[in-house]
Design a protein around this motif. Structure first.
Motif, short mmCIF file in Angstrom:
data_model
loop_
_atom_site.label_atom_id
_atom_site.label_comp_id
_atom_site.label_asym_id
_atom_site.label_seq_id
_atom_site.Cartn_x
_atom_site.Cartn_y
_atom_site.Cartn_z
N SER A 1 -6.50 -4.26 -2.99
CA SER A 1 -5.66 -3.30 -3.71
C SER A 1 -4.39 -3.90 -4.30
O SER A 1 -3.74 -3.28 -5.14
CB SER A 1 -5.27 -2.17 -2.76
N TYR B 1 1.34 7.55 -8.09
CA TYR B 1 -0.11 7.35 -8.10
C TYR B 1 -0.83 8.65 -8.45
O TYR B 1 -1.75 8.67 -9.27
CB TYR B 1 -0.59 6.87 -6.74
N GLU C 1 -0.53 9.58 -12.11
CA GLU C 1 -0.88 8.55 -13.09
C GLU C 1 -1.60 9.20 -14.27
O GLU C 1 -2.55 9.96 -14.11
CB GLU C 1 -1.78 7.49 -12.46
N ILE D 1 2.79 -0.37 -8.61
CA ILE D 1 3.34 0.74 -9.40
C ILE D 1 4.23 0.21 -10.52
O ILE D 1 4.15 0.66 -11.67
CB ILE D 1 4.14 1.71 -8.49
N SER E 1 -5.04 -1.06 -13.20
CA SER E 1 -5.03 -1.12 -11.73
C SER E 1 -5.54 -2.47 -11.20
O SER E 1 -4.96 -3.04 -10.28
CB SER E 1 -5.87 0.02 -11.14
N LYS F 1 -8.47 2.26 -7.62
CA LYS F 1 -7.50 3.36 -7.75
C LYS F 1 -7.63 4.32 -6.56
O LYS F 1 -6.63 4.75 -5.99
CB LYS F 1 -7.73 4.13 -9.05
N LEU G 1 -6.11 2.83 -3.48
CA LEU G 1 -4.64 2.89 -3.56
C LEU G 1 -4.14 4.29 -3.21
O LEU G 1 -3.13 4.44 -2.52
CB LEU G 1 -4.17 2.47 -4.95
N HIS G 2 -4.83 5.31 -3.70
CA HIS G 2 -4.44 6.69 -3.40
C HIS G 2 -4.52 6.97 -1.91
O HIS G 2 -3.64 7.59 -1.33
CB HIS G 2 -5.36 7.67 -4.15
N CYS H 1 -1.67 5.13 0.12
CA CYS H 1 -0.31 5.65 -0.07
C CYS H 1 -0.20 7.11 0.35
O CYS H 1 0.89 7.63 0.41
CB CYS H 1 0.10 5.51 -1.54
#
Length: 244
Positions: free
Chosen positions: A19, A123, A126, A164, A174, A237, A240-241, A244
């Motif tokens: 990531s 995120y 986005e 970010i 990404s 993506k 990453l979501h 976080c």
């Protein structure tokens, strides 16, 4: 107990290499929770682990002929080196002024929580929040300095914040931002560790579990780089979501 630190290293850096978050954002809270080391030692353990991962991930990227973004990449690297040294010195001054390891840990954790909240919002939104593409190398260097300071000060590698910033400020996708984030982590954490070595040295820290975490970081770099090459942009993506 050593196996726990090895597993923390390999799991965090595998996710980090895929990531671009580096893994420090996972390592630091886990080591804080385990409570076996003080804030300074945790920062060094985290930095060494994500630095080991970044070396492997970058070598794999070079082998796979992954292209970096020329002058902007070099500017980011130079900035992150400066930022890594500044962040380390700020962290030292912060601890000296505070003179309270537990309070320092709480402040660090709170700062990280707030930053991750901001990252999560960005995120989620986005595509709704318009970013911009900066080509000025001086501004790119400034971004590298800021990211280097944050990652070094918090001892997390700074990955999610790097990604970010690269997506919204430099207009990277990404997958592209993930690779460049690892690049920044390599230089920021490398400069931080070099600064520590040239100042107080590592003998003042209890690094008995470091070999296990570094081996985990190296393995995580190999596994994560392999999986990154197989994954689609949308899958990265989604990861990453979740993180976080």
């Amino acid at each position: 107990m050593n196996i726990i630190y090895f597993l923390v290293g390999i799991i965090a850096t595998t996710i980090g290499a895929i990531s671009g978050i580096g893994g420090g954002v996972i390592i630091k809270p886990v080591l804080d929770t385990l409570g076996n080391y003080d804030i300074s030692t945790i920062s060094i353990l985290s930095s060494f682990t994500v630095f080991s991962m970044s070396i492997v991930a970058l070598l794999k990227s070079i082998k796979n002929k992954v292209k970096l973004d020329g002058k902007r990449t070099i500017s980011l690297a130079i900035g992150s080196i400066i930022g890594g040294i500044l962040g380390k010195n700020l962290f030292t001054l912060f601890l000296a002024a505070l003179n309270n390891n537990l309070l320092g840990q709480k402040i660090q954790s709170t700062t990280l929580f707030i930053l991750m909240g901001v990252v999560l919002i960005l995120y989620i939104n986005e595509g709704k929040i318009k970013g911009f593409r900066v080509n000025n190398i001086g501004f790119c260097a400034l971004i590298g300095i800021i990211l280097g300071i944050i990652s070094s000060f918090l001892g997390i590698g700074g990955g999610p914040i790097n990604v970010i910033a690269l997506m919204y400020i430099l207009g990277m996708g990404s997958k592209e931002s993930s690779i460049h984030s690892i690049f920044i982590i390599f230089f920021s954490q490398g400069s931080k560790l070099l600064s520590v070595f040239l100042s107080e040295g590592f003998s003042v820290y209890n690094l008995e579990v470091l070999p296990f975490m570094v081996v985990g970081g190296i393995m995580g770099g190999f596994i994560g780089s392999y999986l990154l090459g197989k994954m689609k942009k949308n899958n990265i993506k989604n990861l990453l979501h979740i993180l976080c």
